[in-house]
Design an enzyme around this catalytic site. Sequence first.
Site, short mmCIF file in Angstrom:
data_model
loop_
_atom_site.label_atom_id
_atom_site.label_comp_id
_atom_site.label_asym_id
_atom_site.label_seq_id
_atom_site.Cartn_x
_atom_site.Cartn_y
_atom_site.Cartn_z
N ASN A 8 12.74 -33.40 -31.37
CA ASN A 8 13.76 -32.97 -32.33
C ASN A 8 14.95 -33.91 -32.17
O ASN A 8 15.70 -33.81 -31.21
CB ASN A 8 14.16 -31.52 -32.01
CG ASN A 8 15.33 -31.04 -32.85
OD1 ASN A 8 15.75 -31.69 -33.80
ND2 ASN A 8 15.87 -29.87 -32.50
N LYS A 10 17.53 -34.04 -33.90
CA LYS A 10 18.78 -33.40 -34.33
C LYS A 10 19.58 -34.33 -35.25
O LYS A 10 18.97 -35.09 -36.00
CB LYS A 10 19.59 -32.95 -33.10
CG LYS A 10 18.75 -32.10 -32.14
CD LYS A 10 19.57 -31.37 -31.15
CE LYS A 10 18.66 -30.62 -30.18
NZ LYS A 10 19.38 -29.75 -29.28
N HIS A 93 15.69 -22.81 -35.19
CA HIS A 93 16.27 -23.39 -33.97
C HIS A 93 17.57 -22.65 -33.65
O HIS A 93 18.30 -22.25 -34.56
CB HIS A 93 16.52 -24.88 -34.17
CG HIS A 93 16.88 -25.59 -32.90
ND1 HIS A 93 18.14 -25.53 -32.36
CD2 HIS A 93 16.13 -26.33 -32.06
CE1 HIS A 93 18.15 -26.22 -31.22
NE2 HIS A 93 16.95 -26.73 -31.03
N GLU A 95 20.35 -23.67 -32.80
CA GLU A 95 21.55 -24.27 -33.39
C GLU A 95 21.70 -23.86 -34.85
O GLU A 95 22.81 -23.82 -35.38
CB GLU A 95 21.50 -25.80 -33.21
CG GLU A 95 21.76 -26.16 -31.75
CD GLU A 95 21.20 -27.49 -31.29
OE1 GLU A 95 20.81 -28.31 -32.12
OE2 GLU A 95 21.14 -27.68 -30.06
N GLU A 160 12.58 -21.41 -26.45
CA GLU A 160 13.70 -22.23 -26.01
C GLU A 160 14.85 -21.34 -25.55
O GLU A 160 15.65 -20.87 -26.38
CB GLU A 160 14.20 -23.11 -27.17
CG GLU A 160 13.15 -24.05 -27.72
CD GLU A 160 13.80 -25.29 -28.33
OE1 GLU A 160 13.47 -26.38 -27.86
OE2 GLU A 160 14.64 -25.16 -29.23
N GLY A 166 19.95 -28.72 -23.72
CA GLY A 166 20.96 -29.75 -23.52
C GLY A 166 21.81 -29.58 -22.27
O GLY A 166 22.83 -30.25 -22.12
N SER A 205 15.75 -28.82 -22.01
CA SER A 205 15.93 -29.75 -20.89
C SER A 205 14.62 -30.23 -20.28
O SER A 205 14.53 -30.40 -19.05
CB SER A 205 16.85 -29.14 -19.83
OG SER A 205 18.16 -28.98 -20.36
C1 PEP Z 1 16.16 -28.50 -28.41
O1 PEP Z 1 17.31 -28.44 -28.84
O2 PEP Z 1 15.21 -28.14 -29.12
C2 PEP Z 1 15.97 -29.00 -27.06
C3 PEP Z 1 14.88 -28.64 -26.44
O3 PEP Z 1 16.96 -29.79 -26.54
P1 PEP Z 1 17.00 -30.48 -25.08
O4 PEP Z 1 15.62 -31.04 -24.79
O5 PEP Z 1 18.02 -31.57 -25.22
O6 PEP Z 1 17.38 -29.43 -24.12
#
Ligand code: PEP
Length: 246
Positions: A8, A10, A93, A95, A160, A166, A205
């Site tokens: 992703n 983003k 997601h 976000e 998630e 992040g 992460s």
């Molecule tokens: C995400 O936002 O879907 C995600 C997994 O981000 P990160 O790998 O940066 O934690």
Amino acid sequence: MPQLIAGNWKMNGLSAESAALAEAIEAGAAALACDLLICPPFTQIAQVAAKLRGTAVAVGAQDCHTAPAGAHTGDISAQMLADLGCAAVILGHSERRQNHHETDALVQAKILAAVGAGLMPVVCVGETEAERDAGQERQIVAAQVAASLPENFVGVIAYEPIWAIGTGRTPTIAEVEAMHRDIRTALVQKLGEAGAAIRILYGGSVKPDNAAALLAVPEVGGALIGGASLSAAAFLAIARAAKHVD
Ligand code: PEP
């Protein structure tokens, strides 16, 4: 079934860097044992999809509207994404749920739109840190699965935990295993036998140094990668840790 490693991007990537990233990922994709999906921002989908057409790397988007077309200024429909060469779309997601107030009902309507356009939905669920601290993560995630997915859902789930996105923090292996088992139970309850075959990705992460441990967890069907998907080397290193699972 091969595990799915999905990136992703983003809201990252101008034309030149997106082209270079897609090319570098494609160059390293041969001989990997997993399925690969990358989800650039809307503005880069056309060129990335054109570059990757006919390769082992599928292209997806990060959101879509519920309607196929119409008076929705600034929105993008699932049909438009399919027309560009997308095979998948990330929906729900955190976000989008947090920053755009997306509810489970809206996510469900988007899933129906995506499936109607021939896209594979990658549906995100996960608890906040406060919900986990309160010991509510299992109920929260089970409720999201139950309310976000339509009857006869076909697609992928991504677990998630919001506090892991992040941040460089991840749940323990035991916590990931417990949640993925719970999600499998919720899927089978909702969808019957079909729920047993749905891939459940872990996201939050995932990096090259923790990917092997996370991808070895029972019921982990792959990973959704944010930050590390912006580096071809890191994304491919994660993909090399993936495998076939039954
Ligand atoms: C995400 O936002 O879907 C995600 C997994 O981000 P990160 O790998 O940066 O934690």
